[in-house]
Design an enzyme around this catalytic site. Structure first.
Site: not given
Ligand code: BTN
Length: 319
Positions: A116, A181, A314
């Site tokens: 994200r 996380k 936060r």
């Molecule tokens: C975040 O930043 O919290 C979201 C991360 C999401 C990662 C997943 S891995 C599978 C899918 N493919 C990606 O490129 N991103 C999501």
């Protein structure tokens, strides 16, 4: 590289000569490939003179058969990639090429995993889950209400069924264990949200990762929390099952039906927080979420409601 990894996955010793014969390459090429694999994946390979090469920890690679044959279902078409830029990007390409939803993309590694807010999602080979499920939504904007929160709940349930205690949710859709996380969710929409559209439900779960110097936030993995390696096929099958159930309830009853279950797993319920949206900050106490999954905050004695997007949360202090 996956063939090489499959050979070593049993955790036994394999001589350079035997590996070379299987792969049709020289012993020095085997040595080079193993060095590359170690550097790229972070996997530890033991080399012992006279015995050969051995993975320090045996590995269960992703198996289409195991995932497809999981008794609980649902049995969505699954596409497994050894290496892909991003399972979300691959899902979008397939959709664009005319594949019909639902379908699932999984990968052993991502070279450009998307997080994200433009972040990179660290995605080493054969250690974690990289999962993108494409579903069709045709109930207009109601279909999106609380969708990303629902996915968080499904991930949480899947992690719990692997025996991980102490996991919980942080609004809108982070899954944390001990404040760190363990999984992230990225939804990407295609089409007209007011009419028929598709959503790519991207989920990354840190499963057997031990080290990752490039992650810029507190993180953990199922292995770190449980002290043993966890079979990713089992996690993917559980996630399929949980998503199947929760998406079904969402479609028939709406997010409202899942709201109290979500709130009871919210780690920061009743906590004092700072909500950051762009350059603005709001300080308040978490009251919960509303029927659309928006955050309800008590700010200076009155209630404010904040929806997702670029918001982040936060802790104000550690009390
Ligand atoms: C975040 O930043 O919290 C979201 C991360 C999401 C990662 C997943 S891995 C599978 C899918 N493919 C990606 O490129 N991103 C999501």
């Amino acid at each position: 590289m996956l063939t090489l990894l499959r050979l070593l996955a049993d955790g036994r010793f394999h001589s350079g000569e035997a590996i070379g014969l299987t792969l049709g390459i020289s012993r020095s090429a085997v040595w080079k490939q193993l060095q590359l694999m170690e550097a790229e994946s972070g996997l530890v390979i033991n080399k012992v003179r006279g015995r050969g090469y051995q993975l320090a920890t045996p590995l269960a690679l992703l198996s289409l058969e195991e995932i497809r044959d999981a008794p609980a279902g649902p049995h969505w078409p699954v596409f497994l990639h050894e290496s892909v830029d991003s399972t979300n990007a691959e899902a979008l390409r397939r959709l664009d090429a005319g594949s019909s939803a639902p379908f699932l993309i999984i990968a052993e590694r991502q070279t450009g995993g998307r997080g994200r807010r433009g972040r990179i999602w660290v995605s080493p080979l054969a250690q974690n889950v990289y999962y993108s499920l494409v579903v069709r939504l045709d109930r207009g904007s109601r279909s999106f209400e609380g969708l990303s929160l629902l996915v968080g709940l499904a991930v949480l349930n899947a992690i719990r069924s692997a025996g991980i205690d102490g996991a919980g949710l942080k609004w809108p859709n982070d899954v944390l264990v001990g404040g760190r996380k363990v999984a992230g969710i990225l939804l990407e929409l295609v089409g007209d949200p007011a009419d028929i559209c598709h959503v790519v439900i991207g989920v990354g779960i840190n499963v057997n990762m031990r080290i990752a110097s490039s992650i810029d936030q507190p993180w953990t993995s199922l292995l770190i929390e449980s002290g043993h390696s966890v079979d990713r096929n089992v996690i993917i099958s559980s996630l399929n099952k949980e998503l199947g159930i929760l998406l079904g309830r969402h479609a028939s009853e709406g997010f409202e039906a899942l709201r109290s279950e979500w709130e009871s797993n919210h780690l920061w319920q009743g906590r004092k927080v700072v909500l950051t949206a762009g350059v603005g900050k709001v300080e308040g106490t978490v009251l919960g979420i509303d029927e659309r999954g928006a955050l309800r905050l008590s700010v200076a004695g009155s209630e404010q409601v904040h929806s997702g997007g670029e918001l982040s949360l936060r802790l104000q202090d550690d009390s």
